[in-house]
Design an enzyme around this catalytic site. Structure first.
Site, mmCIF file in Angstrom:
data_model
loop_
_atom_site.group_PDB
_atom_site.id
_atom_site.type_symbol
_atom_site.label_atom_id
_atom_site.label_comp_id
_atom_site.label_asym_id
_atom_site.label_seq_id
_atom_site.Cartn_x
_atom_site.Cartn_y
_atom_site.Cartn_z
ATOM 1 N N ASN A 51 0.850 -1.200 0.000
ATOM 2 C CA ASN A 51 0.000 0.000 0.000
ATOM 3 C C ASN A 51 0.881 1.244 0.000
ATOM 4 O O ASN A 51 1.975 1.268 0.602
ATOM 5 C CB ASN A 51 -1.002 0.001 1.161
ATOM 6 C CG ASN A 51 -0.384 -0.137 2.528
ATOM 7 O OD1 ASN A 51 0.645 -0.780 2.703
ATOM 8 N ND2 ASN A 51 -1.005 0.468 3.521
ATOM 9 N N ILE A 52 0.418 2.252 -0.728
ATOM 10 C CA ILE A 52 1.165 3.499 -0.896
ATOM 11 C C ILE A 52 0.220 4.644 -0.559
ATOM 12 O O ILE A 52 -0.720 4.924 -1.326
ATOM 13 C CB ILE A 52 1.691 3.627 -2.344
ATOM 14 C CG1 ILE A 52 2.550 2.404 -2.720
ATOM 15 C CG2 ILE A 52 2.491 4.926 -2.501
ATOM 16 C CD1 ILE A 52 2.889 2.309 -4.195
ATOM 17 N N GLU A 53 0.429 5.256 0.589
ATOM 18 C CA GLU A 53 -0.492 6.300 1.061
ATOM 19 C C GLU A 53 -0.068 7.674 0.563
ATOM 20 O O GLU A 53 0.999 7.857 -0.037
ATOM 21 C CB GLU A 53 -0.573 6.249 2.589
ATOM 22 C CG GLU A 53 -1.144 4.910 3.042
ATOM 23 C CD GLU A 53 -1.437 4.842 4.523
ATOM 24 O OE1 GLU A 53 -0.955 5.696 5.293
ATOM 25 O OE2 GLU A 53 -2.175 3.898 4.908
ATOM 26 N N CYS A 107 -4.032 0.667 -2.606
ATOM 27 C CA CYS A 107 -3.907 -0.553 -1.809
ATOM 28 C C CYS A 107 -2.829 -1.480 -2.399
ATOM 29 O O CYS A 107 -2.517 -1.422 -3.591
ATOM 30 C CB CYS A 107 -5.224 -1.309 -1.796
ATOM 31 S SG CYS A 107 -6.534 -0.536 -0.852
ATOM 32 N N GLU A 115 -2.995 -4.635 -3.073
ATOM 33 C CA GLU A 115 -3.507 -5.538 -4.114
ATOM 34 C C GLU A 115 -3.541 -4.843 -5.462
ATOM 35 O O GLU A 115 -3.174 -5.410 -6.493
ATOM 36 C CB GLU A 115 -4.928 -6.001 -3.757
ATOM 37 C CG GLU A 115 -5.040 -6.724 -2.440
ATOM 38 C CD GLU A 115 -5.316 -5.800 -1.262
ATOM 39 O OE1 GLU A 115 -4.721 -4.704 -1.187
ATOM 40 O OE2 GLU A 115 -6.118 -6.195 -0.404
ATOM 41 N N CYS A 170 -10.217 -4.830 0.331
ATOM 42 C CA CYS A 170 -11.332 -3.870 0.317
ATOM 43 C C CYS A 170 -12.188 -4.094 -0.929
ATOM 44 O O CYS A 170 -11.803 -4.804 -1.871
ATOM 45 C CB CYS A 170 -10.812 -2.437 0.372
ATOM 46 S SG CYS A 170 -10.209 -1.804 -1.205
ATOM 47 N N CYS A 184 -10.597 -3.172 -4.351
ATOM 48 C CA CYS A 184 -9.636 -4.184 -4.828
ATOM 49 C C CYS A 184 -10.356 -5.430 -5.336
ATOM 50 O O CYS A 184 -9.937 -6.041 -6.325
ATOM 51 C CB CYS A 184 -8.650 -4.532 -3.728
ATOM 52 S SG CYS A 184 -7.489 -3.182 -3.404
HETATM 53 N N1 THU Z 1 -5.301 -1.318 2.440
HETATM 54 C C1 THU Z 1 -4.756 -2.143 1.502
HETATM 55 O O1 THU Z 1 -3.602 -1.978 1.083
HETATM 56 N N2 THU Z 1 -5.526 -3.169 1.043
HETATM 57 C C2 THU Z 1 -6.802 -3.403 1.420
HETATM 58 O O2 THU Z 1 -7.507 -4.192 0.799
HETATM 59 C C3 THU Z 1 -7.326 -2.711 2.593
HETATM 60 C C4 THU Z 1 -6.638 -1.448 2.952
HETATM 61 C C5 THU Z 1 -4.485 -0.196 2.920
HETATM 62 C C6 THU Z 1 -4.963 1.146 2.446
HETATM 63 C C7 THU Z 1 -4.424 2.059 3.521
HETATM 64 O O3 THU Z 1 -3.104 2.421 3.168
HETATM 65 C C8 THU Z 1 -4.384 1.197 4.762
HETATM 66 O O4 THU Z 1 -4.505 -0.146 4.315
HETATM 67 C C9 THU Z 1 -5.485 1.494 5.753
HETATM 68 O O5 THU Z 1 -6.729 1.470 5.155
#
Ligand code: THU
Length: 134
Positions: A42-44, A53, A55, A90, A93
């Site tokens: 995941n890259i915020e 996300c 995935e 999520c 994804c």
């Molecule tokens: N996140 C994912 O990478 N995959 C998911 O399916 C659920 C959420 C990440 C997004 C965000 O960076 C962190 O988890 C919190 O929501």
């Protein structure tokens, strides 16, 4: 490639998670039918909504390299420093998976100590796909 080996690659990808806001680190490893693996984390973003996300990072890396046929994805997540027993993908994804994969696509959750194996059909029943548009 076993389910556990794929999960270990997801755990390694998770170490590269860029998550300074949620501190929730996710890793994914996507296996193609040809046996290639594309990993993602995941890259915020400070603006929050551009966050990607793990995935989708893996899927977009693979598709942008010309891959279209996928076998399985392993996903692992949890607060930084801990590994959750189960981190479900999520809805966004799941929808991206449904664009490229059939209902029998394997979704491996949990962690390398304990796997929980599912199908995309189980996680996203009655999905909206290309066939609904025509
Ligand atoms: N996140 C994912 O990478 N995959 C998911 O399916 C659920 C959420 C990440 C997004 C965000 O960076 C962190 O988890 C919190 O929501």
């Amino acid at each position: 490639m076993t389910d556990r080996e794929l999960m270990v690659l997801a755990e390694q990808a998770r170490e590269r998670s860029y998550s300074p806001y949620s501190h929730f680190c996710v890793g994914a490893a996507l296996l193609t039918k040809d046996g290639n693996v594309y990993t993602g984390c995941n890259i915020e973003n400070a603006a929050y909504t551009p966050t990607n996300c793990a995935e989708r990072t893996a899927f977009f890396k693979a598709v942008s390299e010309g891959e279209r046929d996928f076998e399985a994805i392993a996903i692992v997540g949890g607060k930084r420093g801990t590994v959750a027993p189960f981190c479900a993908p999520c809805g966004v994804c799941r929808q991206v998976m449904a664009e490229f994969c059939k209902e029998d696509f394997k979704v491996i959750l949990g962690n390398s100590a304990r796997l929980s194996v599912h199908s995309l059909g189980e996680l996203l029943p009655y999905s909206f796909t290309e066939s609904d548009l025509f």
